[in-house]
Structures are given as structure tokens and as C-alpha cells.
Design an enzyme around this catalytic site. Structure first.
Site, PDB file in Angstrom:
ATOM      1  N   ARG A 187      31.588  35.774  60.135  1.00 22.55           N
ATOM      2  CA  ARG A 187      32.264  36.681  59.201  1.00 22.55           C
ATOM      3  C   ARG A 187      33.442  35.989  58.519  1.00 22.55           C
ATOM      4  NH1 ARG A 187      31.568  42.289  59.145  1.00 22.55           N
ATOM      5  NH2 ARG A 187      29.850  42.860  60.483  1.00 22.55           N
ATOM      6  N   ASN A 219      33.906  34.474  49.874  1.00 25.26           N
ATOM      7  CA  ASN A 219      34.142  35.548  48.891  1.00 25.26           C
ATOM      8  C   ASN A 219      35.596  35.599  48.442  1.00 25.26           C
ATOM      9  OD1 ASN A 219      31.509  36.179  49.100  1.00 25.26           O
ATOM     10  ND2 ASN A 219      31.768  38.285  49.773  1.00 25.26           N
ATOM     11  N   ILE A 260      34.453  44.961  43.268  1.00 21.80           N
ATOM     12  CA  ILE A 260      33.311  45.359  44.099  1.00 21.80           C
ATOM     13  C   ILE A 260      33.108  44.363  45.243  1.00 21.80           C
ATOM     14  CG2 ILE A 260      30.781  45.602  44.071  1.00 21.80           C
ATOM     15  CD1 ILE A 260      31.033  46.767  41.235  1.00 21.80           C
ATOM     16  N   ASN A 284      33.067  42.137  48.375  1.00 23.03           N
ATOM     17  CA  ASN A 284      33.552  42.408  49.740  1.00 23.03           C
ATOM     18  C   ASN A 284      34.257  41.204  50.347  1.00 23.03           C
ATOM     19  OD1 ASN A 284      32.958  45.067  50.659  1.00 23.03           O
ATOM     20  ND2 ASN A 284      30.800  44.604  50.300  1.00 23.03           N
ATOM     21  N   ASP A 291      30.513  54.764  48.565  1.00 26.25           N
ATOM     22  CA  ASP A 291      30.752  55.594  49.753  1.00 26.25           C
ATOM     23  C   ASP A 291      30.699  57.078  49.389  1.00 26.25           C
ATOM     24  OD1 ASP A 291      31.253  53.240  51.246  1.00 26.25           O
ATOM     25  OD2 ASP A 291      33.300  53.186  50.465  1.00 26.25           O
ATOM     26  N   ARG A 321      27.080  58.043  48.768  1.00 23.76           N
ATOM     27  CA  ARG A 321      26.372  58.228  50.045  1.00 23.76           C
ATOM     28  C   ARG A 321      26.796  59.538  50.710  1.00 23.76           C
ATOM     29  NH1 ARG A 321      27.387  51.958  51.331  1.00 23.76           N
ATOM     30  NH2 ARG A 321      25.395  51.148  50.573  1.00 23.76           N
ATOM     31  N   HIS A 376      36.914  50.420  52.509  1.00 21.25           N
ATOM     32  CA  HIS A 376      35.462  50.267  52.300  1.00 21.25           C
ATOM     33  C   HIS A 376      34.869  49.333  53.352  1.00 21.25           C
ATOM     34  CE1 HIS A 376      31.568  50.004  50.383  1.00 21.25           C
ATOM     35  NE2 HIS A 376      31.670  48.688  50.361  1.00 21.25           N
ATOM     36  N   MET A 396      24.402  50.356  44.240  1.00 21.73           N
ATOM     37  CA  MET A 396      25.720  49.824  43.837  1.00 21.73           C
ATOM     38  C   MET A 396      25.845  49.795  42.326  1.00 21.73           C
ATOM     39  SD  MET A 396      28.620  48.893  44.843  1.00 21.73           S
ATOM     40  CE  MET A 396      29.535  49.363  43.383  1.00 21.73           C
TER      41      MET A 396
HETATM   42  N1  NAD Z   1      31.890  47.707  46.981  1.00 25.32           N
HETATM   43  C1  NAD Z   1      30.647  48.032  47.323  1.00 25.32           C
HETATM   44  O1  NAD Z   1      30.333  49.208  47.549  1.00 25.32           O
HETATM   45  C2  NAD Z   1      29.581  46.972  47.405  1.00 25.32           C
HETATM   46  C3  NAD Z   1      28.218  47.322  47.469  1.00 25.32           C
HETATM   47  C4  NAD Z   1      27.262  46.314  47.455  1.00 25.32           C
HETATM   48  C5  NAD Z   1      27.653  44.971  47.404  1.00 25.32           C
HETATM   49  N2  NAD Z   1      28.979  44.684  47.400  1.00 25.32           N
HETATM   50  C6  NAD Z   1      29.459  43.316  47.314  1.00 25.32           C
HETATM   51  O2  NAD Z   1      29.192  42.789  46.007  1.00 25.32           O
HETATM   52  C7  NAD Z   1      29.110  41.364  46.081  1.00 25.32           C
HETATM   53  C8  NAD Z   1      27.861  40.880  45.401  1.00 25.32           C
HETATM   54  O3  NAD Z   1      26.740  41.385  46.097  1.00 25.32           O
HETATM   55  P1  NAD Z   1      25.281  41.083  45.572  1.00 25.32           P
HETATM   56  O4  NAD Z   1      24.343  41.800  46.479  1.00 25.32           O
HETATM   57  O5  NAD Z   1      25.225  41.340  44.082  1.00 25.32           O
HETATM   58  O6  NAD Z   1      25.203  39.510  45.870  1.00 25.32           O
HETATM   59  P2  NAD Z   1      24.266  38.434  45.201  1.00 25.32           P
HETATM   60  O7  NAD Z   1      24.264  37.280  46.132  1.00 25.32           O
HETATM   61  O8  NAD Z   1      22.968  39.071  44.766  1.00 25.32           O
HETATM   62  O9  NAD Z   1      25.033  38.042  43.872  1.00 25.32           O
HETATM   63  C9  NAD Z   1      26.217  37.301  43.896  1.00 25.32           C
HETATM   64  C10 NAD Z   1      26.384  36.632  42.532  1.00 25.32           C
HETATM   65  O10 NAD Z   1      27.618  35.926  42.516  1.00 25.32           O
HETATM   66  C11 NAD Z   1      27.422  34.712  41.839  1.00 25.32           C
HETATM   67  N3  NAD Z   1      28.440  33.733  42.235  1.00 25.32           N
HETATM   68  C12 NAD Z   1      28.465  32.961  43.341  1.00 25.32           C
HETATM   69  N4  NAD Z   1      29.546  32.175  43.340  1.00 25.32           N
HETATM   70  C13 NAD Z   1      30.232  32.463  42.214  1.00 25.32           C
HETATM   71  C14 NAD Z   1      31.433  31.965  41.644  1.00 25.32           C
HETATM   72  N5  NAD Z   1      32.152  31.019  42.256  1.00 25.32           N
HETATM   73  N6  NAD Z   1      31.849  32.483  40.486  1.00 25.32           N
HETATM   74  C15 NAD Z   1      31.142  33.443  39.867  1.00 25.32           C
HETATM   75  N7  NAD Z   1      29.998  33.953  40.354  1.00 25.32           N
HETATM   76  C16 NAD Z   1      29.554  33.466  41.505  1.00 25.32           C
HETATM   77  C17 NAD Z   1      26.014  34.287  42.245  1.00 25.32           C
HETATM   78  O11 NAD Z   1      25.477  33.373  41.311  1.00 25.32           O
HETATM   79  C18 NAD Z   1      25.283  35.617  42.243  1.00 25.32           C
HETATM   80  O12 NAD Z   1      24.744  35.906  40.963  1.00 25.32           O
HETATM   81  C19 NAD Z   1      29.164  41.030  47.574  1.00 25.32           C
HETATM   82  O13 NAD Z   1      30.483  40.668  47.899  1.00 25.32           O
HETATM   83  C20 NAD Z   1      28.789  42.338  48.245  1.00 25.32           C
HETATM   84  O14 NAD Z   1      29.276  42.438  49.562  1.00 25.32           O
HETATM   85  C21 NAD Z   1      29.931  45.655  47.376  1.00 25.32           C
HETATM   86  O1  LMR Z   2      27.687  44.184  51.088  1.00 26.79           O
HETATM   87  C1  LMR Z   2      27.836  44.893  52.098  1.00 26.79           C
HETATM   88  O2  LMR Z   2      28.097  44.435  53.219  1.00 26.79           O
HETATM   89  C2  LMR Z   2      27.696  46.377  52.031  1.00 26.79           C
HETATM   90  C3  LMR Z   2      28.258  47.034  50.812  1.00 26.79           C
HETATM   91  O3  LMR Z   2      29.644  46.999  50.786  1.00 26.79           O
HETATM   92  C4  LMR Z   2      27.771  48.451  50.776  1.00 26.79           C
HETATM   93  O4  LMR Z   2      28.570  49.373  50.984  1.00 26.79           O
HETATM   94  O5  LMR Z   2      26.576  48.637  50.560  1.00 26.79           O
END
Ligand code: NAD
Ligand code: LMR
Length: 230
Positions: free
Chosen positions: A3, A10, A33, A35, A66, A69, A93, A144
Site C-alpha cells: 500500500r 499516486n 479523484i 486515491n 460513495d 452507492r 473516502h 466513477m
Molecule cells: N474517488 C473515487 O471514488 C475513485 C473511484 C475509482 C477510482 N479512483 C481512483 O482513480 C484513479 C484512476 O483509476 P483508474 O481505474 O482510472 O486507473 P487506470 O490505471 O485505468 O488509469 C490511470 C491513468 O493514469 C495515467 N497515468 C499514469 N501515470 C501518469 C502520470 N504520471 N501523469 C499523468 N497520467 C498518468 C495512466 O496512463 C492511465 O491512463 C486511481 O487512483 C483510483 O484509485 C477513485
Molecule cells: O480505487 C479504489 O481503490 C476504489 C475507489 O476509490 C472506489 O471507491 O471505487
């Protein structure tokens, strides 16, 4: 990968993107967004402070998923149409820092305590449930996108002067002892117009609030430390 490795990757990405935001669009509303939101929002604030562009009214941790959901699960259990449901979700979150306030949910359904506990846990574990179901193929994407679009649209409505636009978001806050906290926020022409308090809580929610504070505090401090040491 641990982790901590994930945090560092990130957190590093967020730090570099926020450095670019401070340089190229310092007046933008920033919807975070990435994490862990409980740490990335404080990181962004520190980067903006160092750059001299921080405006607490313009930085938002997106916790809308959240809320989506909580509304969906409540609607299912209460057997009411989801589009009529309102449930505030406060705190942060991640896991137990996500605190849905089902005692304030509308329409009222008078669900038994065990249902409220199960709905709370399902809302708190929703992200992990999706991550586990996708088994290494990422996290929630379509839901999302939906939640992100809802929140961005609310920000745009606020900027355009639409009155009474209220969404939950993780923002700079003084409603608890913590410097950042998610609660209902009124969105206006400059971003945050007003941060609303928690309202009346049930005993179960009061306990949840007490339990989440130390974890959320540690995540906020971790973000601030990361931003200032690297
Ligand atoms: N807040 C929420 O409720 C929530 C929900 C879902 C996902 N998330 C978070 O959103 C983020 C993205 O999730 P995802 O499923 O789209 O991931 P993903 O791996 O599908 O996409 C990540 C993107 O970031 C890009 N990337 C990587 N390094 C980078 C950099 N240095 N600069 C710019 N772009 C870069 C990658 O090319 C990729 O397109 C994660 O941190 C995830 O935990 C948050
Ligand atoms: O990317 C995750 O770990 C979960 C995301 O924050 C979500 O709430 O779906």
C-alpha cells in the site's frame, strides 16, 4: 506491491499534476479523484500553498461515488425509486472514514438497525468490492465516470450561478477538528460557497464519527508530510 508503494506512486503523480495546475491553470476548480483521496487532497493543498495559488474554495475531493452507492443500496433496501433518494455521506473516502448518514436519508424508511449497519458496511466496502470483483483489472470505472460527471456538472452549475447546488465533497473544513472533511457543500460562482455541518446524528453515526477521526487524521497528516518532504 505494498500500500505504501501505491501511495508513493499516486502521491507523486498528484504532486506533479498539481504543480502543473498551479503553473498553467491556477484558478481552476480541482476535482481530485485519485486515491487515496484522504491524502491526495491535502497533498494538492500543500503544493498549491507553496506555489502561492491555494484557494480552499477551489479544491474538492470527489466522494460522489460513495453517495451514489449509499443511495443505490438504500433504495434497494427501502424499496423506493433511487432517483428520489437523498443520503449525505461524510468523513473521507476510504473504508470506515466513509460515513453514510442513513438517519438523514429521504424518503424516510425506518429501516431496522441491522439493515442500517449492513448498508453502512456495504457503502464503506463498495470500492473494495469492485476491486476484488475485477481481480487485478482495476477499480470502478463506469460508476466513477457517472459520479465524476455528476460532481463536475454540479461545479459547473455553481460557477454559472445556479442557486442551491449542494453535493457532498471532501474539502477544507472547520466542522470537525480535522482540516479536511467531507460533508454537504454548497457550490457557487467561486467554488465552495458554504460548508454545511453534519446535522443530527444517530448514536450509531456518532460512534462511526468517533472511530473514523484517528484514521482520517493520519491519512491527512501522511499527505501533508509527503508533500513537504519530497
Ligand atoms: N474517488 C473515487 O471514488 C475513485 C473511484 C475509482 C477510482 N479512483 C481512483 O482513480 C484513479 C484512476 O483509476 P483508474 O481505474 O482510472 O486507473 P487506470 O490505471 O485505468 O488509469 C490511470 C491513468 O493514469 C495515467 N497515468 C499514469 N501515470 C501518469 C502520470 N504520471 N501523469 C499523468 N497520467 C498518468 C495512466 O496512463 C492511465 O491512463 C486511481 O487512483 C483510483 O484509485 C477513485
Ligand atoms: O480505487 C479504489 O481503490 C476504489 C475507489 O476509490 C472506489 O471507491 O471505487
Amino acid at each position: 506491491m505494498t500500500r505504501d508503494d501505491l501511495f508513493n506512486i499516486n502521491a507523486g503523480i498528484v504532486k506533479s499534476l498539481c504543480t502543473a495546475i498551479a503553473k498553467y491553470c491556477p484558478n481552476a476548480l480541482v476535482n481530485m479523484i485519485s486515491n487515496p483521496v484522504n491524502s491526495t487532497v491535502p497533498i494538492a493543498a500543500e503544493v498549491f500553498k507553496k506555489a502561492g495559488t491555494y484557494d480552499e474554495k477551489k479544491l474538492f475531493g470527489v466522494t460522489t461515488l460513495d453517495v451514489v452507492r449509499a443511495k443505490t443500496f438504500y433504495a434497494g433496501k427501502a424499496k423506493v425509486p433511487v432517483e428520489e433518494v437523498n443520503v449525505p455521506v461524510v468523513g473521507g473516502h476510504a473504508g470506515i472514514t466513509i460515513l453514510p448518514l442513513f438517519s438523514q436519508a429521504t424518503p424516510k424508511a425506518n429501516l431496522p438497525d441491522e439493515d442500517i449497519k449492513a448498508l453502512t458496511k456495504r457503502t464503506q466496502d463498495g470500492g473494495t468490492e469492485v476491486v476484488e470483483a475485477k481481480a487485478g483489472k482495476g477499480s470502478a470505472t463506469l460508476s466513477m465516470a457517472y459520479a465524476g460527471a455528476l460532481f463536475a456538472d454540479a461545479c459547473l452549475k455553481g460557477l454559472n450561478g445556479v442557486p442551491d447546488v449542494v453535493e457532498c465533497s471532501f474539502v477544507q473544513s472547520s466542522i470537525t477538528e480535522l482540516p479536511f472533511f467531507a460533508s454537504k457543500v454548497k457550490l457557487g460562482k467561486n467554488g465552495v460557497d458554504e460548508v454545511f455541518g453534519l446535522g443530527p446524528l444517530s448514536d450509531y453515526e456518532k460512534q462511526g464519527l468517533e472511530s473514523l477521526i484517528p484514521e482520517l487524521k493520519a491519512s491527512i497528516e501522511k499527505g501533508i508530510k509527503f508533500a513537504n518532504q519530497s
